[in-house]
Scaffold this active site. Structure first.
Site, mmCIF file in Angstrom:
data_model
loop_
_atom_site.group_PDB
_atom_site.id
_atom_site.type_symbol
_atom_site.label_atom_id
_atom_site.label_comp_id
_atom_site.label_asym_id
_atom_site.label_seq_id
_atom_site.Cartn_x
_atom_site.Cartn_y
_atom_site.Cartn_z
ATOM 1 N N VAL A 1 8.648 -10.176 43.158
ATOM 2 C CA VAL A 1 9.162 -11.456 43.631
ATOM 3 C C VAL A 1 10.291 -11.265 44.640
ATOM 4 O O VAL A 1 10.299 -11.854 45.715
ATOM 5 C CB VAL A 1 9.655 -12.308 42.440
ATOM 6 C CG1 VAL A 1 10.303 -13.595 42.930
ATOM 7 C CG2 VAL A 1 8.502 -12.613 41.492
ATOM 8 N N CYS B 1 2.936 -13.309 34.058
ATOM 9 C CA CYS B 1 3.035 -14.775 34.135
ATOM 10 C C CYS B 1 2.198 -15.455 33.058
ATOM 11 O O CYS B 1 2.719 -15.921 32.062
ATOM 12 C CB CYS B 1 2.616 -15.256 35.531
ATOM 13 S SG CYS B 1 3.795 -14.819 36.826
ATOM 14 N N ARG C 1 2.064 -4.488 34.173
ATOM 15 C CA ARG C 1 2.893 -5.159 33.164
ATOM 16 C C ARG C 1 2.030 -6.044 32.262
ATOM 17 O O ARG C 1 1.234 -6.838 32.742
ATOM 18 C CB ARG C 1 3.977 -6.009 33.833
ATOM 19 C CG ARG C 1 5.031 -5.218 34.572
ATOM 20 C CD ARG C 1 5.992 -6.135 35.316
ATOM 21 N NE ARG C 1 5.307 -6.922 36.333
ATOM 22 C CZ ARG C 1 5.892 -7.887 37.038
ATOM 23 N NH1 ARG C 1 7.153 -8.186 36.832
ATOM 24 N NH2 ARG C 1 5.200 -8.555 37.958
#
Length: 425
Positions: A15, A264, A335
């Site tokens: 990000v 997410c 991840r």
């Protein structure tokens, strides 16, 4: 509003790095990360996330009045007036929110915070987290008063790792601020780089909630088709065929079954559920969807074990190849990958399991999961091949060659020609 800002981006991952590059085209930006090796790599124009446009990175390094500099030194942030926090917000082993990276970043910023400064959080959190958890830390460390001496905002990240079409500037950005004036200032700041436009939310809490539900919604929709896959497997019909038929209706939402990992969709619903339960309501739909999706790796592993048994193959000592370890296609991000669930379940049956992923960083996989991945030139005889991630390189593999040697091919993504597979999800 002063159109040119001195901005600090805290965290240079998936990000933070793209954000730092875009802001550095119009503002003075310091990209800060506590990982010295990460900063050293970026200074050499090396990006392990593959998210940065390296030409753009090189260009902003050489800018004069605006541009980007990278640092691991907290003192270098003292002259900044806007701080944007993009650190990870994971869950722990009990699937509870782990705010440690976020709170550590807040403590650090409290040291350099000055009167008039703005702190903007982009990390995914539950509604209320910015003002209830982060602001008290900023106040305590800095000695300053919220909305008197300093201000905050929240603008949820919408980076889609591996997506080179829907990039940062092309995705509408939700913004918010702790006062009306600050909210407008933050909105204008993001509008200076986001060509898709911005949406100014009425409060920080609303902006936080919007991020939580957009991923929870997708998680629930995927869990529905995953549950369908479990049902249709028992019926002996192909889920992809059913979805293709249903998708002929104009308002059908055509989601695909599969493993749901990543930072997410596989994490954010737990943040929303945590806050809901703290307020006395246990969410049924959100958590049931999570249970279905969290169990898909186990389903795949047990499905292929049964297929081996049906062919009278010995399970103990048999060889399996898992193709893909990242949480999604054409992306190095591992991840919260759910491929690990397949791997561990097969290993529990004393199988020899190789993993190959041309995108994932082998050193990171070894350090995080204790798996030594193999290169594709080390492919050998296998009893089982599982296509777990739809990397484009996997279209070039000779699956027919594996089958000629007796391997079972299972495609979790319905990615390759079904004639090359024995079964698919």
């Amino acid at each position: 509003m002063n159109t040119k800002k001195q901005i600090a981006i805290i965290g240079l991952g998936y990000v933070g790095l793209p954000l730092a590059i875009e802001f550095a085209k119009k503002h003075q930006v310091i990209g800060f990360d506590t990982n010295e090796s990460r900063v050293a790599e970026l200074n050499k124009l090396e990006d392990r996330t593959h998210e940065a446009n390296l030409d753009d990175l090189q260009a902003v390094f050489s800018e004069a009045e605006v541009g980007l500099t990278l640092s691991v030194n907290l003192a270098d942030l003292a002259a900044c007036t806007v701080y944007i926090v993009t650190v990870p917000t994971p869950i722990d082993h009990l699937k509870r929110p782990d705010l440690q990276p976020l709170l550590s970043a807040s403590k650090m910023l409290g040291i350099v915070l000055k009167v008039g400064d703005i702190v903007i959080y982009e990390s995914t959190v539950y509604p209320g987290c910015t003002e209830e958890d982060c602001v008290p830390v900023l106040e305590k460390i800095s000695g300053l008063k919220y909305n008197i001496d300093f201000f905050c905002g929240y603008s949820p990240e919408r980076i889609n790792p591996g997506d080179k079409i829907n990039t940062l500037t092309k995705i509408k950005k939700v913004t918010s601020g702790s006062t009306t004036a600050i909210a407008e200032e933050i909105d204008q700041l993001y509008a200076s780089i986001i060509t898709a436009g911005t949406h100014l939310a009425p409060s920080i809490k609303v902006a936080e909630a919007s991020k939580a539900i957009e991923n929870a919604q997708r998680d629930v929709n995927i869990s529905f088709v995953n549950e369908l896959a479990l049902i249709f497997d028992r019926m002996g019909i192909d889920t992809a065929d059913v979805l293709a038929a249903a998708a002929t209706k104009w308002n059908f939402l055509n989601y695909k079954p599969g493993l749901v990992g990543g930072h997410c969709i596989g994490v954010d619903p737990y943040y929303l559920a945590h806050k809901s339960e703290a307020l006395g309501y246990k969410p049924e739909v959100i958590l049931s969807g999570r249970r279905v999706n969290d169990n898909m790796g186990m389903f795949v592993a047990n499905k292929v074990i049964k297929m081996l048994v049906a062919r009278n193959k010995a399970i103990n000592g048999s060889k399996a190849l898992i193709l893909g370890f990242a949480f999604k296609e054409n992306c190095p991000d591992t991840r919260n990958t759910k491929v690990i669930d397949i791997y561990r379940e097969l290993k529990s049956f004393s199988m020899h399991v190789d993993v190959h992923d041309p995108w994932a960083n082998a050193d990171e996989v070894k350090a995080e999961y204790n798996i030594q991945m193999i290169e594709n030139n080390r492919f050998e005889h296998y009893d089982l091949v599982i296509l777990a991630v739809a990397h484009r390189q996997f279209l070039e593999i000779d699956y027919g060659g594996f089958r000629k040697k007796g391997a079972i091919i299972f495609d979790t993504k319905s990615f390759i020609d079904r004639d090359l597979t024995d079964a698919r999800l």
